[in-house]
Design a protein around this motif. Structure first.
Motif, short mmCIF file in Angstrom:
data_model
loop_
_atom_site.label_atom_id
_atom_site.label_comp_id
_atom_site.label_asym_id
_atom_site.label_seq_id
_atom_site.Cartn_x
_atom_site.Cartn_y
_atom_site.Cartn_z
N ARG A 164 26.19 56.05 1.65
CA ARG A 164 26.12 57.07 0.60
C ARG A 164 27.11 56.84 -0.53
NH1 ARG A 164 27.15 62.44 3.62
NH2 ARG A 164 28.57 61.04 4.73
N ASP A 165 28.22 56.16 -0.27
CA ASP A 165 29.18 55.94 -1.34
C ASP A 165 28.64 54.96 -2.38
OD1 ASP A 165 32.02 56.69 -2.05
OD2 ASP A 165 32.13 54.52 -2.26
N VAL A 166 27.70 54.10 -1.98
CA VAL A 166 27.03 53.21 -2.94
C VAL A 166 25.92 53.97 -3.65
CG1 VAL A 166 25.67 51.10 -3.17
CG2 VAL A 166 27.63 51.17 -1.61
N ASP A 167 25.08 54.67 -2.89
CA ASP A 167 24.02 55.51 -3.45
C ASP A 167 23.70 56.59 -2.43
OD1 ASP A 167 21.67 56.71 -4.36
OD2 ASP A 167 20.86 54.83 -5.15
N PRO A 168 23.99 57.87 -2.75
CA PRO A 168 23.78 58.94 -1.75
C PRO A 168 22.32 59.19 -1.43
CG PRO A 168 24.45 59.85 -3.87
CD PRO A 168 24.61 58.37 -3.98
N MET A 169 21.40 58.79 -2.30
CA MET A 169 19.95 58.95 -2.08
C MET A 169 19.60 60.40 -1.70
SD MET A 169 17.33 56.48 0.10
CE MET A 169 18.06 56.87 1.67
N ASP A 170 20.21 61.36 -2.36
CA ASP A 170 19.90 62.77 -2.12
C ASP A 170 20.02 63.16 -0.65
OD1 ASP A 170 19.38 63.30 -4.81
OD2 ASP A 170 17.30 62.63 -4.63
N GLN A 185 16.74 54.41 12.98
CA GLN A 185 16.10 55.46 12.21
C GLN A 185 16.72 55.48 10.81
OE1 GLN A 185 13.63 57.57 13.39
NE2 GLN A 185 13.61 56.43 15.33
N LYS A 186 15.92 55.14 9.82
CA LYS A 186 16.37 55.10 8.43
C LYS A 186 16.02 56.42 7.76
CE LYS A 186 15.80 52.42 4.16
NZ LYS A 186 17.21 51.99 4.06
N VAL A 187 17.03 57.13 7.28
CA VAL A 187 16.82 58.43 6.64
C VAL A 187 16.63 58.21 5.15
CG1 VAL A 187 17.81 60.70 6.19
CG2 VAL A 187 18.20 59.58 8.41
N GLY A 206 21.99 57.11 3.33
CA GLY A 206 22.39 56.55 2.05
C GLY A 206 21.62 55.28 1.75
N SER A 207 21.90 54.69 0.59
CA SER A 207 21.18 53.49 0.17
C SER A 207 22.15 52.42 -0.28
CB SER A 207 20.22 53.82 -0.99
OG SER A 207 19.62 52.64 -1.49
N SER A 208 22.23 51.35 0.46
CA SER A 208 22.95 50.16 0.03
C SER A 208 22.39 48.97 0.78
CB SER A 208 24.46 50.28 0.27
OG SER A 208 24.82 49.91 1.57
N ALA A 209 22.39 47.83 0.13
CA ALA A 209 21.91 46.62 0.80
C ALA A 209 22.78 46.28 2.00
CB ALA A 209 21.89 45.45 -0.20
N ALA A 210 24.09 46.51 1.88
CA ALA A 210 25.01 46.17 2.97
C ALA A 210 24.69 46.96 4.24
CB ALA A 210 26.45 46.41 2.53
N THR A 211 24.53 48.28 4.10
CA THR A 211 24.26 49.09 5.29
C THR A 211 22.85 48.86 5.82
OG1 THR A 211 23.83 50.94 3.78
CG2 THR A 211 25.98 50.87 4.83
N SER A 212 21.91 48.58 4.93
CA SER A 212 20.55 48.29 5.38
C SER A 212 20.52 47.00 6.20
CB SER A 212 19.60 48.17 4.19
OG SER A 212 19.26 49.44 3.69
N ILE A 219 25.43 54.55 10.36
CA ILE A 219 25.73 53.59 9.30
C ILE A 219 25.48 54.28 7.97
CG2 ILE A 219 25.14 51.34 8.33
CD1 ILE A 219 24.22 50.51 11.13
N ASP A 220 26.52 54.38 7.16
CA ASP A 220 26.53 55.29 6.01
C ASP A 220 26.73 54.50 4.71
OD1 ASP A 220 26.95 57.30 4.17
OD2 ASP A 220 28.47 58.36 5.34
#
Length: 856
Positions: A118-124, A56-58, A36-42, A115-116
């Motif tokens: 996806r609820d912020v941005d699922p990023m396909d 590993q960043k998917v 997924g994509s979020s600043a918090a999880t990144s 670390i997920d």
């Protein structure tokens, strides 16, 4: 620019990537997957990468959307993405591939932590069955983040960094009195929530190392941000609805606390106590101001702020910020030069490691490294930002250390809190240190708070006006109760041999020691790390000073405001041509506390794996600098000063804080993409804008931004702020009412999630407490005990833990080495007077809270 030219010269000698220091990290036994994509999880995942974890960043084939976040480097790279993602690897998985689900499932089943975002941005991201994976891999730690949590009235809201901070009470009190409230730039919620996410995941790993199973956490970004709101919330709870916006660089209830122009450069000024105010006036030669009894306390100065500023601002213009800083050091005044971004890059202080090299494609730049400065297992010094699909050489020793357990305790209760069995000796006071240890206590650690009847925690009150001690007013400070729940309290006079000996016996039985005195206080008392490690080689000890043990500014007095003033962040806040602008009364305190908690968890994992303790030199000024990280990177590469957008945004158009019906009611609104813009335009009755092809892009809309903002405000002015938010959110437009801190006590979303818990305590009665923003179930972690009264657990700890007899405890009471009542200064025993000056050793603390300590 000095920092840039020196970097270019070094680059001629060797490639940047080879210059980056590397060591076997404290977390190199861990494998982390980020989806997924979020600043918090990144940011959460980056904190693991800082200490050697294989992250590993998917990503989707188009890459993480954050790769396109402004500000951009001259080469078009996102400086924000770079800060969040260096030292990670990237794996591209296309949802349309037939084996996408099986590839992703296999990747997750091979990791320790998922670390997920996806609820912020699922990023396909391909669909995956987390429950099934966790059933097959019970040791997996899982963290999912969302803007507002899975349940509650705001759960489906569209959001941005700014709309969340508006709802969290962090916007309305900032800016000119007439409005609009001044919005600080993005990048704050991601850092705060990322720290909370790391704390959750790291505490789970500690439990797993003790024989526990994996844990599943949910993280609310909104609730994470309330770490900054706690103090003003509880001051409002105590004082009523008294807080109002007071102007740029002015905050209720302290004055002066702001940034002022000098002959050259800007100067951050904070005076809280009468002694600091008198010293400030003496420095400026303002004797009449100094001696005016109306200005002794903060309230008087605040009421006459215009009159006072008219007198001292011209005096500040006679010397440079650096010259005033030198004078302030001599006089123990919390003042500091307020740097711009170029100043940060040229400052030799950065040699300590706060600013590190980063490689973004072909561009070499600088960014912020880890704030968690562990001395034995230091974090990585810089790194490379992965291209989509790029793997980086890792340091993983997975299998070598995994499963190693501590010899100090047995298996933990899988259903209990993750930090059960960990003992913390807490020598900290105020906000920053106690927030660190409170978080450890909330997660199950046994925290023993050490005070003295001569010098209790200063959030109980530093000065003692008539009746304060006799009336036990020190037990009625709500802010103290806020920061010290779930702890046990003991009193020890550390300046006397018996008290010091008992403190050492406690430390010998502990895992962690935390202190936030100035750097020399505990060593002078005989409680320095060099002494304590001989008593307990596994001990993790953290010093939480303002500037760090080895800093050239180590003797500078500082508050949470001072840390923000000196961080560079104010230089990018506000309108072009305006002064550097602060955004909080004491920003540095909660930020330092959360970074401190993250640091001790890393060190504790290393101690559990190796049996080695270590010293942590946490410089709280550095903890504030990541909020300015994107501008540091852009400036380090291009040399251009950062653009100040005011309430506008480099990406989102429109973006701003708009007036609503009623007195001083505002709402933050943002359109983050073309579709959201069209829905907004239709809602406010401008169908022509929605269908205008030239306005489909943000840059196209920027050409008529004034007109668009006028159209939005014409619509919001006819509506109550909450009504406007409901209508905007109903069509999927990001919006958040600008709340006051006191509004949060009745916030419908927080109420629905039981975020505010009530607890009974002597002297105060039933009072609210905020919950942690991390949860293992639908409800928050329960608050078990109220903050201790002074010396409440003396007998329990001295007898039960140290084995003292009733007679020995009684003797300590008679000699006032321990006690349960604050001691008036006139009754201090001779042993604490004379050569051992309390002002030098106990009140000379580099981290005091911004609160009414002088008369509370």
């Amino acid at each position: 620019m000095q920092a840039q030219s020196s970097g270019q010269e070094a680059a001629q000698d060797q490639p940047l990537i080879r210059r980056m220091e590397s060591s076997m990290g404290a977390l190199s036994h861990l494998r982390v997957v980020e989806i997924g994509s979020s600043a918090a999880t990144s940011y959460c995942a980056r904190l693991f990468a800082d200490f050697g974890a294989d992250v590993q960043k998917v990503e989707a084939p188009a890459g993480d959307p954050l790769r396109r976040s402004a500000p951009l480097t001259p080469g078009g790279q996102s400086a924000w993405f770079a800060f969040l993602n260096f030292n990670k690897s990237s794996i591209v998985i296309d949802v349309v591939d037939t084996d996408a689900i099986s590839r992703l499932t296999a990747l997750i089943e091979g990791c320790d932590i998922l670390i997920d975002g996806r609820d912020v941005d699922p990023m396909d991201c391909p669909p995956i069955d987390i429950a099934a994976i966790r059933q097959r891999r019970p040791g997996l730690t899982y963290l999912e983040a969302s803007w507002f949590g899975r349940e509650g009235p705001y759960a489906g809201f569209a959001a941005t960094d700014s709309t969340v901070r508006a709802l969290a009470g962090l916007v309305k009190l900032v800016g000119p009195v007439e409005g609009p409230p001044l919005h600080a730039p993005d990048f704050q919620t991601g850092i705060l929530a990322g720290l909370w996410g790391f704390i959750a995941a790291a505490s789970s790993e500690l439990a797993r190392m003790q024989g526990g199973t994996g844990r599943s956490w949910s993280l609310s970004i909104f609730e994470s941000t309330l770490a900054l709101s706690e103090y003003p919330m509880f001051e409002a709870f105590k004082s009523g609805d008294a807080m109002r916006r007071m102007g740029i660089n002015r905050f209720w209830q302290n004055f002066p606390t702001g940034i002022y122009a000098t002959k050259k450069g800007w100067l951050g000024v904070t005076t809280i106590t009468p002694a600091q105010w008198r010293a400030f006036c003496d420095m400026l030669g303002l004797i009449e101001l100094r001696d005016d009894p109306a200005f002794v306390l903060n309230e008087g100065r605040l009421q006459h702020r215009e009159q006072i500023e008219r007198q001292f601002i011209p005096r500040l213009m006679t010397r440079t910020a650096r010259e005033w800083f030198a004078e302030g050091l001599k006089r123990k005044i919390p003042i500091v030069p307020a740097p711009d971004i170029s100043d940060l890059l040229q400052d030799a202080e950065n040699e300590c490691g706060a600013i590190v090299p980063v490689l973004l494609g072909e561009e070499e730049g600088l960014t912020l490294g880890s704030m968690q400065r562990l001395t034995l297992t230091p974090p990585r010094r810089g790194g490379k930002v992965p291209a989509p699909g790029e793997q980086q050489a890792g340091e993983s020793t997975r299998g070598h250390l995994s499963g190693t357990t501590s010899a100090s305790s047995g298996r933990i209760d899988a259903d209990g809190p993750p930090l059960q069995g960990i003992r913390v000796i807490d020598f900290s006071m105020g906000w920053a240190g106690p927030l660190c240890t409170r978080t450890l206590a909330d997660l199950g650690a046994e925290v023993i708070k050490v005070e003295a009847i001569q010098y209790p925690d200063w959030w109980r009150g530093v000065n003692r006006p008539a009746g304060y001690v006799a009336g036990q007013m020190y037990e009625k400070a709500v802010r103290f109760c806020m920061m010290n729940r779930n702890k046990r309290g003991i009193t020890l006079d550390l300046k006397r041999a018996q008290g010091l000996a008992l403190a050492k016996r406690l430390v010998a039985r502990a895992n962690i020691v935390v202190g936030n005195y100035s750097v020399d206080v505990l060593p002078k008392l005989g409680l320095g790390y060099d002494v304590l490690r001989t008593l307990n080689p596994r001990l993790v000890m953290m010093s939480m000073s303002a500037f760090g043990t080895n800093s050239v500014h180590r003797d500078c007095r500082a508050y949470g405001s001072t840390l923000e003033q000196g961080s560079g962040l104010p230089s990018v806040i506000g309108n072009p041509g305006g002064p550097p602008a602060m955004s909080h009364i004491a920003f540095g305190d909660p930020v330092g506390g959360l970074n401190g908690c993250a640091a001790v968890l890393v060190a504790l994992m290393h101690a559990r794996n190796t049996g080695q303790g270590q010293f942590i030199d946490l410089a709280q000024i550095e903890c504030m600098m990541p909020f300015a990280a994107p501008w540091i990177t852009v400036h380090s590469i291009g040399g251009t000063p950062p653009v100040r957008y005011g309430n506008r945004h480099p990406q989102f158009v429109p973006h701003g804080c708009f007036r609503c019906a009623g007195d001083d009611n505002w709402i933050m609104v943002a359109a983050t993409d073309a579709e959201m813009w069209q829905r907004l335009a239709i809602l406010i009755g401008r169908v022509d804008w929605a269908t205008d092809v030239s306005l489909k892009s943000a840059e196209g809309r920027r050409g008529i931004e004034d007109m668009i903002e006028g159209g939005i405000e014409a619509w919001t002015l006819t509506r109550d702020a909450d009504q406007a938010m409901s209508e905007l959110q109903a069509v999927g437009v990001a919006a958040g009412v600008a709340r006051l801190p006191i509004d949060l006590f009745k916030d419908r979303h927080l109420r629905s999630r039981a975020f505010l818990q009530e607890i009974e305590r002597a002297f105060i009665g039933l009072h609210p407490q905020t919950s942690m923003p991390i949860r293992e179930s639908r409800g928050p972690y329960a608050i078990c005990t109220a903050a201790p009264t002074l010396g409440q657990h003396n007998r329990e700890i001295l007898s039960g833990l140290l084995g003292l007899s009733d007679a020995e405890i009684a003797q300590l009471m008679r000699e006032e080495i321990i006690g349960t009542a604050m001691l008036p200064e006139a009754e201090f025993p001779k042993a604490t007077k004379g050569a051992s000056d309390p002002e030098c050793e106990v009140r000379a603390i580099s981290r005091q809270p911004l609160s009414r300590t002088s008369h509370s």
